[in-house]
Design a protein around this motif. Structure first.
Motif, PDB file in Angstrom:
ATOM      1  N   ARG A  43       0.842  -1.202   0.000  1.00  0.00           N
ATOM      2  CA  ARG A  43       0.000   0.000   0.000  1.00  0.00           C
ATOM      3  C   ARG A  43       0.876   1.251   0.000  1.00  0.00           C
ATOM      4  N   GLU A  44       1.923   1.240   0.822  1.00  0.00           N
ATOM      5  CA  GLU A  44       2.828   2.391   0.870  1.00  0.00           C
ATOM      6  C   GLU A  44       3.522   2.599  -0.470  1.00  0.00           C
ATOM      7  N   ARG A  45       3.953   1.514  -1.096  1.00  0.00           N
ATOM      8  CA  ARG A  45       4.619   1.632  -2.396  1.00  0.00           C
ATOM      9  C   ARG A  45       3.655   2.148  -3.448  1.00  0.00           C
ATOM     10  N   LEU A  46       2.405   1.680  -3.404  1.00  0.00           N
ATOM     11  CA  LEU A  46       1.408   2.136  -4.360  1.00  0.00           C
ATOM     12  C   LEU A  46       1.155   3.632  -4.210  1.00  0.00           C
ATOM     13  N   VAL A  47       1.100   4.112  -2.998  1.00  0.00           N
ATOM     14  CA  VAL A  47       0.910   5.539  -2.762  1.00  0.00           C
ATOM     15  C   VAL A  47       2.075   6.326  -3.357  1.00  0.00           C
ATOM     16  N   ARG A  48       3.291   5.818  -3.186  1.00  0.00           N
ATOM     17  CA  ARG A  48       4.447   6.508  -3.763  1.00  0.00           C
ATOM     18  C   ARG A  48       4.380   6.530  -5.289  1.00  0.00           C
ATOM     19  N   VAL A  49       3.983   5.412  -5.893  1.00  0.00           N
ATOM     20  CA  VAL A  49       3.869   5.361  -7.356  1.00  0.00           C
ATOM     21  C   VAL A  49       2.774   6.309  -7.833  1.00  0.00           C
ATOM     22  N   GLU A  50       1.652   6.315  -7.139  1.00  0.00           N
ATOM     23  CA  GLU A  50       0.577   7.242  -7.505  1.00  0.00           C
ATOM     24  C   GLU A  50       1.028   8.688  -7.391  1.00  0.00           C
ATOM     25  N   THR A  51       1.813   8.991  -6.370  1.00  0.00           N
ATOM     26  CA  THR A  51       2.333  10.346  -6.195  1.00  0.00           C
ATOM     27  C   THR A  51       3.250  10.724  -7.355  1.00  0.00           C
ATOM     28  N   ILE A  52       4.107   9.802  -7.761  1.00  0.00           N
ATOM     29  CA  ILE A  52       5.010  10.062  -8.888  1.00  0.00           C
ATOM     30  C   ILE A  52       4.203  10.333 -10.152  1.00  0.00           C
ATOM     31  N   ILE A  53       3.171   9.538 -10.386  1.00  0.00           N
ATOM     32  CA  ILE A  53       2.329   9.725 -11.573  1.00  0.00           C
ATOM     33  C   ILE A  53       1.613  11.068 -11.517  1.00  0.00           C
ATOM     34  N   ASP A  54       1.050  11.402 -10.358  1.00  0.00           N
ATOM     35  CA  ASP A  54       0.359  12.689 -10.220  1.00  0.00           C
ATOM     36  C   ASP A  54       1.308  13.856 -10.447  1.00  0.00           C
ATOM     37  N   GLU A  55       2.513  13.764  -9.912  1.00  0.00           N
ATOM     38  CA  GLU A  55       3.494  14.843 -10.114  1.00  0.00           C
ATOM     39  C   GLU A  55       3.900  14.940 -11.573  1.00  0.00           C
ATOM     40  N   ALA A  56       4.048  13.824 -12.247  1.00  0.00           N
ATOM     41  CA  ALA A  56       4.414  13.846 -13.668  1.00  0.00           C
ATOM     42  C   ALA A  56       3.288  14.464 -14.493  1.00  0.00           C
ATOM     43  N   ARG A  57       2.044  14.133 -14.163  1.00  0.00           N
ATOM     44  CA  ARG A  57       0.914  14.729 -14.878  1.00  0.00           C
ATOM     45  C   ARG A  57       0.867  16.237 -14.656  1.00  0.00           C
ATOM     46  N   ALA A  58       1.055  16.655 -13.417  1.00  0.00           N
ATOM     47  CA  ALA A  58       1.029  18.090 -13.111  1.00  0.00           C
ATOM     48  C   ALA A  58       2.168  18.800 -13.840  1.00  0.00           C
ATOM     49  N   ASP A  59       3.323  18.186 -13.898  1.00  0.00           N
ATOM     50  CA  ASP A  59       4.467  18.777 -14.589  1.00  0.00           C
ATOM     51  C   ASP A  59       4.180  18.890 -16.085  1.00  0.00           C
ATOM     52  N   ALA A  60       3.581  17.846 -16.647  1.00  0.00           N
ATOM     53  CA  ALA A  60       3.253  17.880 -18.077  1.00  0.00           C
ATOM     54  C   ALA A  60       2.226  18.968 -18.369  1.00  0.00           C
ATOM     55  N   ARG A  61       1.245  19.130 -17.499  1.00  0.00           N
ATOM     56  CA  ARG A  61       0.234  20.177 -17.696  1.00  0.00           C
ATOM     57  C   ARG A  61       0.859  21.561 -17.611  1.00  0.00           C
ATOM     58  N   SER A  62       1.748  21.746 -16.645  1.00  0.00           N
ATOM     59  CA  SER A  62       2.357  23.063 -16.486  1.00  0.00           C
ATOM     60  C   SER A  62       3.275  23.380 -17.667  1.00  0.00           C
ATOM     61  N   ARG A  63       3.907  22.387 -18.233  1.00  0.00           N
ATOM     62  CA  ARG A  63       4.757  22.647 -19.409  1.00  0.00           C
ATOM     63  C   ARG A  63       3.929  23.022 -20.619  1.00  0.00           C
ATOM     64  N   ARG A  64       2.736  22.398 -20.745  1.00  0.00           N
ATOM     65  CA  ARG A  64       1.846  22.740 -21.857  1.00  0.00           C
ATOM     66  C   ARG A  64       1.265  24.136 -21.683  1.00  0.00           C
ATOM     67  N   ALA A  65       1.096  24.543 -20.446  1.00  0.00           N
ATOM     68  CA  ALA A  65       0.468  25.842 -20.161  1.00  0.00           C
ATOM     69  C   ALA A  65       1.460  26.989 -20.371  1.00  0.00           C
ATOM     70  N   LEU A  66       2.758  26.703 -20.311  1.00  0.00           N
ATOM     71  CA  LEU A  66       3.750  27.772 -20.490  1.00  0.00           C
ATOM     72  C   LEU A  66       3.792  28.221 -21.943  1.00  0.00           C
ATOM     73  N   PRO A  67       3.881  29.539 -22.159  1.00  0.00           N
ATOM     74  CA  PRO A  67       3.990  30.029 -23.531  1.00  0.00           C
ATOM     75  C   PRO A  67       5.370  29.672 -24.108  1.00  0.00           C
ATOM     76  N   GLU A  68       5.371  29.357 -25.378  1.00  0.00           N
ATOM     77  CA  GLU A  68       6.645  29.025 -26.025  1.00  0.00           C
ATOM     78  C   GLU A  68       7.336  30.307 -26.456  1.00  0.00           C
ATOM     79  N   ASP A  69       8.650  30.306 -26.331  1.00  0.00           N
ATOM     80  CA  ASP A  69       9.429  31.499 -26.705  1.00  0.00           C
ATOM     81  C   ASP A  69       9.825  31.479 -28.140  1.00  0.00           C
TER      82      ASP A  69
END
Length: 72
Positions: free
Chosen positions: A46-72
């Motif tokens: 259960r603890e390992r699953l929570v860590r994996v879910e956290t990694i996935i959530d952080e990766a999704r948030a990072d991907a969203r924030s990169r898409r939201a940034l304007p390109e130079d």
């Protein structure tokens, strides 16, 4: 003589029942240890699953924030 044979048979049954009860107690103790081990393993998974879910959530948030940034 019938009384003695009946008493001996009853005593034999008591001894056999006691032996069966002791085997059952050992089986229950072993199963209790197995269940405790499974409980510990489930907790670790259960603890390992929570860590994996956290990694996935952080990766999704990072991907969203990169898409939201304007390109130079």
């Amino acid at each position: 003589m019938s009384f003695l044979s009946d008493a001996a048979a009853a005593l034999k049954n008591v001894v056999l029942m006691q032996s069966s009860i002791e085997r059952l107690e050992r089986t229950i103790e072993r199963q209790d240890r197995d269940i405790a081990g499974l409980r510990d393993a489930m907790s670790m998974l259960r603890e390992r699953l929570v860590r994996v879910e956290t990694i996935i959530d952080e990766a999704r948030a990072d991907a969203r924030s990169r898409r939201a940034l304007p390109e130079d």
